[in-house]
Write an enzyme that holds these catalytic residues in place. Sequence first.
Site, PDB file in Angstrom:
ATOM      1  CG  HIS A 111      -7.002 -21.678  16.724  1.00 38.64           C
ATOM      2  ND1 HIS A 111      -6.191 -20.602  17.022  1.00 38.64           N
ATOM      3  CD2 HIS A 111      -8.097 -21.148  16.121  1.00 38.64           C
ATOM      4  CE1 HIS A 111      -6.776 -19.492  16.635  1.00 38.64           C
ATOM      5  NE2 HIS A 111      -7.931 -19.784  16.084  1.00 38.64           N
ATOM      6  CG  ASP A 130      -2.987 -20.597  18.176  1.00 40.01           C
ATOM      7  OD1 ASP A 130      -3.325 -21.685  17.677  1.00 40.01           O
ATOM      8  OD2 ASP A 130      -3.681 -19.568  18.073  1.00 40.01           O
ATOM      9  CB  SER A 153      -7.640 -17.195  13.802  1.00 36.35           C
ATOM     10  OG  SER A 153      -8.221 -16.860  15.035  1.00 36.35           O
TER      11      SER A 153
END
Length: 494
Positions: free
Chosen positions: A138, A168, A244
């Site tokens: 993402h 992911d 992230s």
Amino acid sequence: MTYFFPKVRQAQQHGWKGQGNKAGGWQEMSRVGAGARLFEATAVGIALLCLGARLEASELRKSPVVRAVERASPAVVNVSTEQEMQRRPGMFPGFRGDSLFEEFFRDFLSPFPRGQARTSLGSGVIVDPKGMVLTNEHVVQGASSIKVTLSDQREYQARLVGADPPSDLAVLLIETKEKLPVIPMGRSNDLMIGETVIAIGNPFGLSHTVTTGVISALNRSIRTESRVYKDFIQTDAAINPGNSGGPLLNIDGELIGINTAIYQKAQGVGFAIPIDRAKRIMRELIEHGEVHPAWIGVEVQSMDEALARSFGLQGRKGVLVTQVAQGGPAQRAGLRKGDLILSVGSSKITSRQEFLEALSAYTGGSQISLGVVRDGREMEVKLKAESLSTQEAVRMAERQLGFTVDAVNQASKKERRAYSMSGVVVRSVEPQSLSYRVGIREGDLIRQINDKEIRSLEDYQTAMARALRRESVTLLVQRGSYGYYLTLELGGGG
């Protein structure tokens, strides 16, 4: 440093030049020299002790966390992406060309001015000296350009090697021939609840921020708006947007997880993808550019009370094997129709969805251990998964959904009265199948599977292979000039 000794000056003032009372003079001077040397040695010793104390204090401040960060941080990178935004169509065509109206709607109604790119920030880790970077999918989703910045402020362009939305994870390649630091690899199959962990990343654009905490739980499942993520590490180390893709480290500075901030509602709770799983996905992305899902050749269904009674499995939880593919990995390993699967690897299974999620953690070629009950006796079945071929995916879809498709060509367009050459045409629908019950009919066009547009038979096969990793599939069906979406539940094959 210069030292002055009064007795020496006094001797020189009285004419002591080695004459007269030589013995007494030299003895006096010897005693003075010895005292000077002792004083100088003491001063040097005190200076060294002070320096040693400072060095010792500095070393004492280097806790295991500091050493771990020093070891790993050179390989942690900032990932910056740009995504070109499409221009918003004019709301009032009649005023096209009117600069006043265009300026008004650009400034007040359009979220992105024309020609502006949307930027986003994330983190990543260099896992290979050739410049391979592991990050979250993402973070780079939809990126038109990707820039990577190292801790020493070196900047490079990077390209996407491959991405896997279900896990992911994504792999980037830094475009350089320079030597790059690599993060030490750890393992996640021996993690302990309560052990210290360290997260490094770029939360809110603040580069190389370090947070610490402990492992709060293992094998966590996270449900977001779009999908369910399984087998995550839970930690109380702060993981915010921008973290992230960054590393979760153990106290030795080794990579044990990839941080992800996909769960925006989390307060004081962070999640990371275990590195053992990430390495399997990463190998697939580097070799193939995409993940080839693990296929073991079974179809299963959830166990309910009525089914448990009929099979004499009261009180048992798991999934029942309803089909075993001829010649598949499961059949070769001895799995049979009617077996009850209790676990996949370390994951306990209580439903078909959990079975699919657990299997999605593996790729083709993975060794998988299944906990099985047969005739009331528990046993372990070990097998080697294969990659799900597109041909097998189509066969599974036909069995589970109950329809077959053909490529659209001029002949089939005329024969099936299709309105478009794009997509695939439904060739047949099995009566009383799931597809028949929801209204799919011969001659319908399949234009989209989940978020994948279908332009050819190859697109359909690839998209269906990916869709089989989920519990359900959403189809865009066109009949004549009308289109509608249908969501169909899949049969739990893997």
